[in-house]
Enzyme design. Structure first.
Site, PDB file in Angstrom:
ATOM      1  CE  LYS A 252       3.881 -15.551 -50.631  1.00  0.00           C
ATOM      2  NZ  LYS A 252       3.834 -15.798 -51.978  1.00  0.00           N
TER       3      LYS A 252
ATOM      4  N   GLY B 114       7.230 -19.866 -55.516  1.00  0.00           N
ATOM      5  CA  GLY B 114       6.184 -19.336 -54.629  1.00  0.00           C
ATOM      6  C   GLY B 114       6.722 -18.321 -53.637  1.00  0.00           C
TER       7      GLY B 114
ATOM      8  N   GLY C 245       7.421 -15.058 -54.370  1.00  0.00           N
ATOM      9  CA  GLY C 245       7.072 -13.671 -54.719  1.00  0.00           C
ATOM     10  C   GLY C 245       8.121 -12.959 -55.550  1.00  0.00           C
TER      11      GLY C 245
ATOM     12  CB  SER D 291       6.537 -12.094 -60.594  1.00  0.00           C
ATOM     13  OG  SER D 291       5.458 -12.442 -59.763  1.00  0.00           O
TER      14      SER D 291
ATOM     15  CD  GLU E  77       2.891 -10.145 -58.625  1.00  0.00           C
ATOM     16  OE1 GLU E  77       3.686 -10.577 -59.473  1.00  0.00           O
ATOM     17  OE2 GLU E  77       2.378 -10.839 -57.745  1.00  0.00           O
TER      18      GLU E  77
ATOM     19  CG  ASP F 224       3.042 -12.846 -53.662  1.00  0.00           C
ATOM     20  OD1 ASP F 224       2.485 -13.162 -52.591  1.00  0.00           O
ATOM     21  OD2 ASP F 224       3.443 -13.679 -54.491  1.00  0.00           O
TER      22      ASP F 224
HETATM   23  C1  MEV Z   1       0.027 -20.349 -52.130  1.00  0.00           C
HETATM   24  O1  MEV Z   1       1.217 -19.571 -52.001  1.00  0.00           O
HETATM   25  C2  MEV Z   1      -0.892 -20.066 -50.979  1.00  0.00           C
HETATM   26  C3  MEV Z   1      -2.219 -20.785 -51.047  1.00  0.00           C
HETATM   27  O2  MEV Z   1      -2.934 -20.459 -49.871  1.00  0.00           O
HETATM   28  C4  MEV Z   1      -3.013 -20.388 -52.263  1.00  0.00           C
HETATM   29  C5  MEV Z   1      -3.550 -18.984 -52.214  1.00  0.00           C
HETATM   30  O3  MEV Z   1      -3.641 -18.364 -51.145  1.00  0.00           O
HETATM   31  O4  MEV Z   1      -3.927 -18.480 -53.296  1.00  0.00           O
HETATM   32  C6  MEV Z   1      -2.052 -22.284 -51.091  1.00  0.00           C
END
Ligand code: MEV
Length: 396
Positions: free
Chosen positions: A13, A142, A144, A146, A193, A204
């Protein structure tokens, strides 16, 4: 119990708009990234359970008889229950996981064992099987990865145990499950998750399961209808960052300058809503002007995110380099480095895209030409699977 090989995949994602603002109750839009995780499940009768995760160098095998003898009664609590800290500890014991329990390798093994023992517990005997998972997604970026792993695992195990039907149709490259089956997959994917992340928001795994585009606000998740697939460049600056620290820094800026930061968050919310409206119009009749609006929204949000303090020199460089080719970019996720997205208008010539990718690679970034709005968890026919994916799953 099904006896045929299952091939499933789930997308990663990206957050299109609303990162950070979502932490303060605003709307965010997340979209399924067409970089996917693939899983092959081969049922056996050899008395073994084997797990191969070539991306992270995991190759584990257990005797089914050994697992069967363990006290796994702690898992017998109905469907998709929340694992407690004691259950996790007990599971680590069952799995023989010791010091690497908190590392990605150990967490992936733990999530597998939890899903395998929980989902298969209704069978007369635990099944023998061989599972290989290979991903196009970088881990820890970041994106997604997992959640895609957990969704694939849940879908394959539920299908093998005939908790949900196999939706695969002859002569079709990819098929999807019915809504009620996807709901069950999503529930279990969320539990996977939790094993890996402790207390995830659930976004996610929802994107991995449902695909397309999702709107989320204050824990409420809903799918956007008929989202279009948008072509993008996804760039990983490879600059490490801590989501926790960045979220905390936005919070302290908000406390320090409420009159300045609150309007920024309100404006980001409006950007998400305007983008949602655009995507709705584009689903009906996409026009070149829509892409120009999407580009403006991307630019405005990137400036806001910089004003919130979550930019980074590497992200400025990414925006400058793509702008030199007439393309618009923003960070995605936590910022402070990490990944950025660049919208590719449909009228772009391929040589221009190639030149941009080259320029980004020359900065030392990893760059993928892909799309967002991709389908969610799917089952594939082996005949249609991309040869590179087949080779990766075969360990070639
Ligand atoms: C991180 O991928 C996204 C943020 O908005 C943090 C969150 O939503 O938990 C920075």
């Amino acid at each position: 119990m099904l006896s045929e090989v299952l091939l499933v995949s789930a997308p990663g994602k990206v957050i299109l708009h609303g990162e950070h603002a979502v932490v303060h109750g605003k709307v965010a839009l997340a979209m399924a990234l067409n970089l996917r995780t693939f899983l092959r499940l081969q049922p056996h009768s050899n008395g073994k359970v084997c797990l191969n995760l070539p991306n992270i160098g995991v190759k584990r095998a257990w005797d089914v008889a050994g697992l069967q003898l363990q006290d796994t009664s702690f898992l017998e609590q109905g469907d998709a229950t929340v694992p407690t800290a004691e259950q996790v500890e007990k599971l680590k014991e069952v799995a023989g996981i010791t010091q690497d329990g908190a590392k990605p390798e150990g967490l992936a093994v733990l999530a597998f064992l939890y899903l395998y023992l929980s989902i298969c517990r209704k069978q007369r005997a635990l099944p023998s099987l061989d599972i290989t998972v290979w991903s196009q997604l970088p881990t820890g970026a970041g994106l997604g990865s997992s959640a895609a792993y957990s969704a694939c695992m849940a879908a394959a195990l539920l299908t093998m145990c005939e908790e949900i039907p196999n939706p695969q149709k002859d002569g079709v490259s990819a098929s999807r499950w019915a809504v009620e089956d996807l709901e069950l997959i999503n529930k279990w994917a969320f539990q996977g998750e939790r094993m890996i992340h402790g207390n995830p928001s659930g976004v996610d795994n929802a994107v991995s399961t449902w695909g397309g585009a999702l709107r989320f606000q204050q824990g409420k998740i809903s799918s956007l209808e008929r989202p279009l697939a948008l072509k993008i460049l996804l760039t990983n600056t490879k600059v490490p960052r801590s989501t926790k620290t960045l979220v905390a820094s936005v919070r302290s800026r908000l406390l320090k300058f409420p009159e300045i930061v609150t309007p920024l968050l309100t404006s980001i919310n409006a950007i998400s809503l305007e983008c949602e409206r655009m995507l709705g119009e584009m689903a009906v009749a996409p026009a070149p002007e829509h892409y120009l609006v999407l580009e403006e929204l991307i630019d405005m949000n990137q400036h806001h995110l910089n004003a919130l303090g979550v930019g980074h020199a590497s992200l400025d460089q990414l925006c400058r380099v793509t702008m030199a080719h007439g393309l618009h970019s923003k960070l995605t996720g936590a910022g402070g480095g990490g990944c950025g997205i660049t919208l590719l208008r449909p009228d772009l010539e391929q040589p221009e895209v190639e030149a941009t990718k080259q320029a980004l690679n020359d900065c030392g970034f990893d760059c993928w030409e892909t799309s967002i709005g991709a389908p969610g968890i799917s089952v594939h026919s082996a005949d249609f699977l991309d040869p590179s994916v087949r080779q990766a799953l075969d360990g070639l």
